[in-house]
Structure formats: C-alpha cells, structure tokens
Design an enzyme around this catalytic site. Structure first.
Site, PDB file in Angstrom:
ATOM      1  N   ASP A 280     -62.400 -73.309 -34.365  1.00  0.00           N
ATOM      2  CA  ASP A 280     -63.341 -72.856 -35.387  1.00  0.00           C
ATOM      3  C   ASP A 280     -64.391 -73.947 -35.552  1.00  0.00           C
ATOM      4  O   ASP A 280     -64.377 -74.725 -36.508  1.00  0.00           O
ATOM      5  CB  ASP A 280     -62.581 -72.620 -36.693  1.00  0.00           C
ATOM      6  CG  ASP A 280     -63.433 -71.915 -37.742  1.00  0.00           C
ATOM      7  OD1 ASP A 280     -64.497 -71.379 -37.377  1.00  0.00           O
ATOM      8  OD2 ASP A 280     -63.037 -71.892 -38.917  1.00  0.00           O
TER       9      ASP A 280
ATOM     10  N   GLU B 257     -72.224 -64.770 -34.797  1.00  0.00           N
ATOM     11  CA  GLU B 257     -72.381 -63.970 -36.014  1.00  0.00           C
ATOM     12  C   GLU B 257     -73.780 -63.401 -36.177  1.00  0.00           C
ATOM     13  O   GLU B 257     -74.786 -64.083 -35.965  1.00  0.00           O
ATOM     14  CB  GLU B 257     -72.013 -64.824 -37.233  1.00  0.00           C
ATOM     15  CG  GLU B 257     -71.862 -64.032 -38.506  1.00  0.00           C
ATOM     16  CD  GLU B 257     -70.853 -64.655 -39.447  1.00  0.00           C
ATOM     17  OE1 GLU B 257     -70.784 -64.218 -40.601  1.00  0.00           O
ATOM     18  OE2 GLU B 257     -70.124 -65.586 -39.041  1.00  0.00           O
TER      19      GLU B 257
ATOM     20  N   LYS C  87     -69.826 -61.068 -34.306  1.00  0.00           N
ATOM     21  CA  LYS C  87     -69.135 -61.326 -35.574  1.00  0.00           C
ATOM     22  C   LYS C  87     -69.920 -60.704 -36.720  1.00  0.00           C
ATOM     23  O   LYS C  87     -71.114 -60.988 -36.891  1.00  0.00           O
ATOM     24  CB  LYS C  87     -68.990 -62.837 -35.760  1.00  0.00           C
ATOM     25  CG  LYS C  87     -67.910 -63.278 -36.718  1.00  0.00           C
ATOM     26  CD  LYS C  87     -67.772 -64.797 -36.634  1.00  0.00           C
ATOM     27  CE  LYS C  87     -66.726 -65.326 -37.586  1.00  0.00           C
ATOM     28  NZ  LYS C  87     -66.682 -66.806 -37.567  1.00  0.00           N
TER      29      LYS C  87
ATOM     30  N   THR D 266     -65.301 -60.332 -39.789  1.00  0.00           N
ATOM     31  CA  THR D 266     -64.965 -61.533 -40.545  1.00  0.00           C
ATOM     32  C   THR D 266     -65.071 -61.278 -42.047  1.00  0.00           C
ATOM     33  O   THR D 266     -65.375 -60.178 -42.490  1.00  0.00           O
ATOM     34  CB  THR D 266     -65.882 -62.686 -40.112  1.00  0.00           C
ATOM     35  OG1 THR D 266     -65.431 -63.902 -40.699  1.00  0.00           O
ATOM     36  CG2 THR D 266     -67.329 -62.429 -40.494  1.00  0.00           C
TER      37      THR D 266
ATOM     38  N   PHE E  17     -58.954 -64.043 -43.823  1.00  0.00           N
ATOM     39  CA  PHE E  17     -59.033 -65.434 -44.282  1.00  0.00           C
ATOM     40  C   PHE E  17     -57.778 -65.828 -45.055  1.00  0.00           C
ATOM     41  O   PHE E  17     -57.234 -65.039 -45.812  1.00  0.00           O
ATOM     42  CB  PHE E  17     -60.265 -65.627 -45.161  1.00  0.00           C
ATOM     43  CG  PHE E  17     -61.550 -65.786 -44.380  1.00  0.00           C
ATOM     44  CD1 PHE E  17     -61.741 -65.156 -43.166  1.00  0.00           C
ATOM     45  CD2 PHE E  17     -62.569 -66.560 -44.885  1.00  0.00           C
ATOM     46  CE1 PHE E  17     -62.928 -65.304 -42.451  1.00  0.00           C
ATOM     47  CE2 PHE E  17     -63.768 -66.716 -44.190  1.00  0.00           C
ATOM     48  CZ  PHE E  17     -63.939 -66.092 -42.970  1.00  0.00           C
TER      49      PHE E  17
END
Length: 324
Positions: A18, A97, A133, A157, A179
């Site tokens: 990440d 993203e 994303k 996400t 998450f």
C-alpha cells in the site's frame, strides 16, 4: 532460523504494498501494489521523483487548455507514470484511483477510467495489469459494473459495510478493499474506548464477516483487507484473498517471528441464493450505518483534498511554465 511472519502470511494471502514509494516496493517485492491520491501526493513531494513530475508536465498539451486543466492533465499523467514505475518492480497489478471528486457520477467515472487506461496503453502497459480503483458509492459501483462488463477490472475502495460489499458482488467487480483501521478508529472515538482486543476489533470483524459471506455464497469477487493500524490486525486476517499493507508494517512483519495461524478459511458454499441489493436498499442501509456513511464521505473528501494539495504543488512548482 525462524521464518518471518511476512513469509508465513504469504502462504495463504497475496501481499500487496500500500504505497507509491518506489524504494519500499523494490525492497519488499510484493505481487501487487495499490495507490491512492494521498500516496501519489506524498510521492510527488519526494525529491527523487522530481524528474518524473517534470516529464509528466512536459507531456501536457497546452493547446486550448486552461491553467487548471493543464495541471489536472499533468496529475493524471503523473499518477499513471508512477504506476508504470511500480509495475517495473512487481509481477502483478497496480491499482490506480479515479479522481475522487467523480465518486457520485457514474458516467464521469467510466470516462475517467478509460482515459487512465489509454494513458497506460501509451506507455505500453496492458489493461490486465491495472485495477481501476473507485469509491464504493452506489454510483461508483454502477460505474464498475459497466467497466467490468467491458473487461476492465476494478478495485472498489472505501468499503465499510455489508451493503457496499453485496452491491459490489452484484456488480461482479474483481476486487473490494474493505477498510480495517478506519473502522477501528471510528469505534474508538464513538465509544470512548482506548483499546479493543484483537478478537473484538470491529475493523477485523467487519472484514471477516464480508469474507465469510462471499465464500459461503460462492461469490467470485476477491477481498483485500486494507487500512491497517497494527501487525496484529494484519495477522488476524491471515488467509484473506489479499491484504494491502503499508511499508512500515511490512517492515515489522519481516522482523516478527511469531507462529502465524491461518485465521480465515472459506466455508462450504450455501445453497441459499443471495438476493441482489437495489439502490433504495443500499442507500437505506448506508444511512442507517453512521460509521459506514461517515467514513465513506470522509474518505472521499480526504482524497479530494489530497488531489487539491497536489494541484497546488504542481501550480507552485511550474508557475513560470504555466504563465508562459
């Protein structure tokens, strides 16, 4: 010599970095990597990436574009260029993203996703190495449905509850990123609790529930736990399809030599069909879950702010060129 916790974890779970830190990715050599606007902005501030930023800005066609439009185009090019550099260091995929400001606009999200893939193609990268994303709003999930139907793989996400997870499964997205740490943070603040034992950690329990639901019903969408605060959280999800882990925790896992047990195992498929979730139900369940609704909106706003910071950084850095 004892086997590190990281090596043990890799027996059951695909480890993903990440990070947009090229040095960290080169060090840990994960299969995949994920990025987000905050990570891209942090990478842009590193002096070693100055040449990459300059090359991105140099590629912007100034013809007919306003100053802001030129900067936004440069951000997209920089994002993709960092993705390209990451892909040189890994064998798998990179998640890139879509601008978070488009999170509530299905058509604009689809359009931006295809623009990003076109940029990757310009640099010789095929779409099978990219995960687009997208935030797990209703509009974002519907954009992913369209993209997946065209063979474009997506990573949904900012996912915090089962309603989002089920909508993503209905859309047959490739991968979701529920998450962990942000859920823990929310409950600690909301309930005035300093610490949860790992077996009661609300973020860990949320990902476990989604994983078990998917496996019990034969849902093909992969689960990638994200947003970790501790090594214990990571190891509590050993066996999850993928886990995306920040460099400092990857470093800790290499130094940790405890015995790691597999925590998640897919159960036998249920014979009971899962009813698809419609838009009204999705919105109702999100509204009734203050944790999920607040964290989703807060996450989108945070990513928008990170992109705005990058916009300001580029405007300052290239002030002379922009005024030319």
């Amino acid at each position: 010599m004892s086997t590190s916790a990281l090596d043990q974890l890799k027996q059951w779970t695909t480890v993903v970095a990440d990070s947009s830190d090229l040095d960290a990715i080169a060090k840990f050599r994960p299969l995949d990597a994920t990025t987000n606007p905050s990570l891209i902005t942090a990478a842009a501030k590193q002096i070693e990436n100055r040449a990459l930023i300059e090359s991105a800005f140099a590629e912007v066609d100034a013809t007919g574009l306003s100053t802001d439009a030129r900067i936004e185009a440069a951000i997209d090019i920089l994002t993709v260029k960092l993705g390209v550099e990451i892909l040189k260091l890994i064998d798998g995929r990179v998640s890139t993203e879509v601008d978070a400001s488009l999170s509530y606009d299905t058509a604009a999200t689809v359009k931006k996703a295809k623009e990003l893939l076109a940029l990757y193609a310009r640099y010789g990268i095929s779409s099978d190495r990219i995960l687009i994303k997208i935030a797990s709003t209703w509009e974002g999930i519907q954009a992913a449905r369209i993209l997946e139907s065209e063979g474009i793989h997506c990573n949904l996400t900012l996912l915090f509850n089962m309603a989002q997870a089920q909508a993503c499964a209905d859309a047959e997205v490739t991968l979701i990123s529920p998450f962990v740490g942000r859920i823990l943070d929310w409950y600690k603040k909301a309930e005035g609790v300093e610490h949860y034992p790992i077996e009661k950690d609300p973020g860990v329990l949320s990902v476990k529930a989604i994983y078990q639901h998917y496996k019990a019903h034969g849902i093909q969408t992969q689960v990638m736990g994200a947003s970790f605060r501790s090594i214990d959280q990571v190891l509590a999800l050993a066996g999850c399809d993928l886990l995306t882990i920040a460099p400092q925790l990857l470093e800790g896992l290499t130094q940790d030599t405890r015995k790691v047990e597999r925590a998640l195992v897919g159960s036998t498929e249920s014979t009971q069909a899962v009813e698809a979730i419609d838009e009204a139900t999705f919105r109702e369940r999100l509204e009734l879950d203050p944790m999920a609704s607040q964290l989703l909106q807060g996450g989108i706003e945070g990513f928008i702010q990170a992109r705005e910071q990058l916009h300001t950084l580029l405007a300052t850095t290239f002030a002379d060129a922009l005024s030319a």
